[in-house]
Design a protein around this motif. Structure first.
Motif, PDB file in Angstrom:
ATOM      1  N   LYS A  87       0.801  -1.232   0.000  1.00 46.82           N
ATOM      2  CA  LYS A  87       0.000   0.000   0.000  1.00 46.82           C
ATOM      3  C   LYS A  87       0.834   1.282   0.000  1.00 46.82           C
ATOM      4  O   LYS A  87       0.331   2.344  -0.370  1.00 46.82           O
ATOM      5  N   THR A  91      -2.248   2.011  -4.302  1.00 50.09           N
ATOM      6  CA  THR A  91      -3.449   1.511  -3.618  1.00 50.09           C
ATOM      7  C   THR A  91      -4.546   1.093  -4.603  1.00 50.09           C
ATOM      8  O   THR A  91      -5.691   0.891  -4.207  1.00 50.09           O
ATOM      9  N   ALA A 115      -8.236   1.798  -0.375  1.00 54.43           N
ATOM     10  CA  ALA A 115      -7.942   1.246  -1.713  1.00 54.43           C
ATOM     11  C   ALA A 115      -8.874   1.872  -2.749  1.00 54.43           C
ATOM     12  O   ALA A 115     -10.007   2.260  -2.436  1.00 54.43           O
TER      13      ALA A 115
END
Ligand SMILES: Cc1ncc(COP(=O)(O)O)c(C=O)c1O
Length: 288
Positions: A87, A91, A115
């Motif tokens: 991440k 994302t 996300a």
């Protein structure tokens, strides 16, 4: 009334060979495979043999296979594990609109954690176009996840073509092969995937067991932290009984794939029954 069960995409019965192989692990071999004494050794041996059997079907090294509780866990692990590991790098995840809920819902969950997910559409046969996947890619994309065979209509996705695109952009590629493993070839190098999910109960193993193929070197966080089981990727004392079942089921599947009986049976039905041929002629599955 005699009932005939044909819904093998929902679940298969346990194959007699699978049940037979599992029996001693219900009664005789109860040792913890992590112990080095006499009780643990046969359990460890059986567990690693099962891992090898899964790896043989997928065409990978046994170290690249972890046992899970089934397709849902494997899918969750692939998506969340890669997101947690990458991440900081990006994302964005690319998937399709026709994935199983065990892909869609983890994606929705990850959206709550920041996300960004693109759900690419499919054509009228349920097939995704590799160029649509490519168009969805951004500088932030860390993972592409496209199912191998669809659980509702059976459409087989162009996994190897999508893999080439993922490789071109250096993006990890996962496939949910729950409906494909054991039915059509799913060798990971031919497909070109980095992660692949297996659901045992779709190929004559018991429910509650599956596997996740993780290509060597793939960055992925564990979902269950604890002692170092499964190479530190999934903690918990191993379920030898279920792993043995999945191992034998994979061995049987490898044999059956060589015989190509399902394909022959399908082709026979098509020849003998023209309405079916007409109905099915559109489906991508027939191109296999
Ligand atoms: C395509 C697909 N993925 C994942 C799963 C989930 O597998 P499991 O039931 O082993 O969790 C299923 C089961 O129906 C499926 O069809």
């Amino acid at each position: 009334m005699q009932t005939i069960y044909l819904d093998y995409n929902a679940s298969t019965p346990i194959a007699p060979e699978v049940a037979e192989a599992m029996k001693p692990f219900l009664t005789d071999y109860y040792g913890n495979p992590s112990t080095t004494h006499w009780a643990g050794k046969p359990a460890r041996q059986a567990y690693e043999k099962a891992r090898q059997q899964v790896a043989d079907l997928l065409g990978c090294d046994p170290e690249e296979v972890i046992f899970t509780s089934g397709g849902s866990e494997s899918n969750n692990h692939a998506l969340k594990g890669v997101f947690f590991a990458l991440k900081e790098k990006g994302t964005h995840i690319v998937t399709t609109q026709i994935e199983h809920p065990s892909i869609i819902n983890p994606c929705k969950f990850l959206e709550k954690l920041g996300a960004k997910v693109t759900y690419v559409g499919v054509d009228r046969f349920g097939q995704v176009s590799p160029s649509d996947i490519e168009k969805a890619i951004t500088n932030e994309t860390i993972l592409i996840s496209v199912m191998h065979a669809n659980n509702e209509v059976g459409t087989i996705q162009p996994i190897a073509d999508i893999a080439k695109i993922a490789k071109k952009y250096n993006i990890l590629f996962h496939t949910d092969a729950a409906q494909a493993v054991g039915k059509i070839p799913t060798r990971v190098d031919e497909l070109g995937v980095d992660l692949l999910s297996v659901a045992g109960h779709k190929l004559y193993a018991p429910k509650g067991v599956g596997a996740l193929y993780i290509r060597r070197g793939t960055p992925i966080e564990s979902l269950v932290h604890g002692a170092g089981h499964e190479g530190g990727r999934r903690a918990g004392t191993e379920n030898i009984l279920l792993a043995v079942g999945l191992g034998i089921a994979c061995e049987l599947a490898a044999e059956n794939l060589k015989n190509a009986t399902t394909k022959e049976l399908r082709d026979y039905l098509m020849r003998k029954w023209p309405p079916l041929r007409q109905e099915m002629s559109h489906y991508a599955v027939l191109r296999q």
